[in-house]
Design an enzyme around this catalytic site. Sequence first.
Site, PDB file in Angstrom:
ATOM      1  N   THR A   1       0.828  -1.204   0.000  1.00 45.80           N
ATOM      2  CA  THR A   1       0.000   0.000   0.000  1.00 45.80           C
ATOM      3  C   THR A   1       0.861   1.251   0.000  1.00 45.80           C
ATOM      4  O   THR A   1       0.601   2.207  -0.747  1.00 45.80           O
ATOM      5  CB  THR A   1      -0.946  -0.002   1.213  1.00 45.80           C
TER       6      THR A   1
ATOM      7  N   CYS B   1      -8.456  -6.289   2.982  1.00 49.89           N
ATOM      8  CA  CYS B   1      -7.990  -5.029   3.546  1.00 49.89           C
ATOM      9  C   CYS B   1      -9.169  -4.167   3.977  1.00 49.89           C
ATOM     10  O   CYS B   1      -9.167  -2.960   3.804  1.00 49.89           O
ATOM     11  CB  CYS B   1      -7.126  -4.281   2.532  1.00 49.89           C
TER      12      CYS B   1
ATOM     13  N   SER C   1       5.013  -6.728  -2.673  1.00 53.42           N
ATOM     14  CA  SER C   1       4.901  -6.847  -1.222  1.00 53.42           C
ATOM     15  C   SER C   1       5.503  -8.154  -0.742  1.00 53.42           C
ATOM     16  O   SER C   1       5.336  -9.193  -1.391  1.00 53.42           O
ATOM     17  CB  SER C   1       3.428  -6.764  -0.808  1.00 53.42           C
ATOM     18  N   ALA C   2       6.175  -8.115   0.402  1.00 52.74           N
ATOM     19  CA  ALA C   2       6.885  -9.293   0.912  1.00 52.74           C
ATOM     20  C   ALA C   2       5.945 -10.401   1.369  1.00 52.74           C
ATOM     21  O   ALA C   2       6.152 -11.574   1.059  1.00 52.74           O
ATOM     22  CB  ALA C   2       7.803  -8.885   2.064  1.00 52.74           C
ATOM     23  N   HIS C   3       4.912 -10.048   2.128  1.00 53.82           N
ATOM     24  CA  HIS C   3       4.134 -11.100   2.790  1.00 53.82           C
ATOM     25  C   HIS C   3       3.240 -11.866   1.823  1.00 53.82           C
ATOM     26  O   HIS C   3       2.699 -12.918   2.176  1.00 53.82           O
ATOM     27  CB  HIS C   3       3.319 -10.533   3.954  1.00 53.82           C
TER      28      HIS C   3
ATOM     29  N   ASN D   1      -6.535  -9.131  -7.355  1.00 55.90           N
ATOM     30  CA  ASN D   1      -6.456  -9.805  -6.057  1.00 55.90           C
ATOM     31  C   ASN D   1      -7.690 -10.643  -5.747  1.00 55.90           C
ATOM     32  O   ASN D   1      -7.621 -11.585  -4.962  1.00 55.90           O
ATOM     33  CB  ASN D   1      -6.242  -8.778  -4.945  1.00 55.90           C
TER      34      ASN D   1
ATOM     35  N   GLN E   1       0.083  -9.207  -6.245  1.00 52.47           N
ATOM     36  CA  GLN E   1      -0.413 -10.585  -6.281  1.00 52.47           C
ATOM     37  C   GLN E   1       0.382 -11.466  -7.239  1.00 52.47           C
ATOM     38  O   GLN E   1       0.405 -12.687  -7.079  1.00 52.47           O
ATOM     39  CB  GLN E   1      -1.891 -10.599  -6.690  1.00 52.47           C
TER      40      GLN E   1
END
Length: 389
Positions: free
Chosen positions: A72, A330, A203-205, A155, A183
Amino acid sequence: MNQRTYLDHNATSPVRPEAREALLEALDATGNGSSVHGEGRASRATIDKARGRVAALVGAPAGGVMFTSCGTEADTLALTPDFHRGETPVTCDVLLVSAVEHAAVLRGHRFPAERVEILPVDARGRVRPDGLDAALDRHTAAGRRALVSVMVANNETGVLQPVAEVARRAHAHGALVHSDAVQAAGRMAVSMPALGVDLMSISAHKLGGAPGAGALIVADPDLRPAPVFAGGAQERGRRAGSENVPAIAAFGAAALAAAAAVEVDAARINGLRARLEDALRCEFPELVLLVGDVDRLPNTSCLALPGVPAETIVIALDLAGVAVSAGAACSSGKVAASHVLGAMGVPERIARSAIRLSFGWSSGEEDVDRALGVFRRVLPGLVRRRAAA
């Protein structure tokens, strides 16, 4: 307690062993990457190693990687009217975004509302070329430069966008192009040069790293968006604040592991998804598979049981030991009508019943077996209740 089945990797994936090891090693170290002593230099080396690994995941230059706290923040950093290329200002007058973007793009930008235009999508959720061309032609004729943002993969549905074609058309009008690849990165081969975009968020996670790290990547390291945070000179002055070294180290390790296995994992996961979808459609003809006939992520299924609220399905499956979601993850745990399915023209009765199943690097055949067993126990009761309502 019975073993649970996790089918919500698009919300977050379990931390990979390699990422966990890198995280713990960095936690045991001491040093600020901005310090000149040995400990500081060691911390800087950890960050730079991760930067190279994250860049390699998408075929970008290491100097173009700016670490952030999440995807984000990376989107917010990218979606600004104000850039510099070297010392030369580059101003974008309008922001063009697809109607199916993540909320981080639709609401996370830094443009005034009157300078944002939503691009229409077709019934499968892909940007309509005629809508894009019309918007670009109109703004170019008025002397306005556009920043265009279109995601690589959705997503909620997993649908792949024609990003390379979007970039080609946009660049012909002098526009800059950003793509949210949160994604897609690590779940399919993603090449920033092949897509031709100027900026990309990851994004890492989502790919097995730890929460707390993301990245905005620029194809040209001299292109700098106006910072969101002002302060120190971290990230070459593009993002102030002491870096989250443990999360960044884990991000690099996860990116390296994902890159090494992406083709094999994509094929394996696609097989898991196909097996689950085929069995469910055979046994439960009431189920609707949305966008099953278009290119999408290998891990994502969007299914609906018309007339049964998505929240009811999610809760029933959760109580039976299967974790799935409805819409994006989210929204503070709330289940609401999907703006993605609405933009695609999906009837409300189906859209309000849609759930998302998403596999990941840790998924296996046993997850399909357990999920099918739970669906066989849970869905007949939901169908009966729908009929009696």
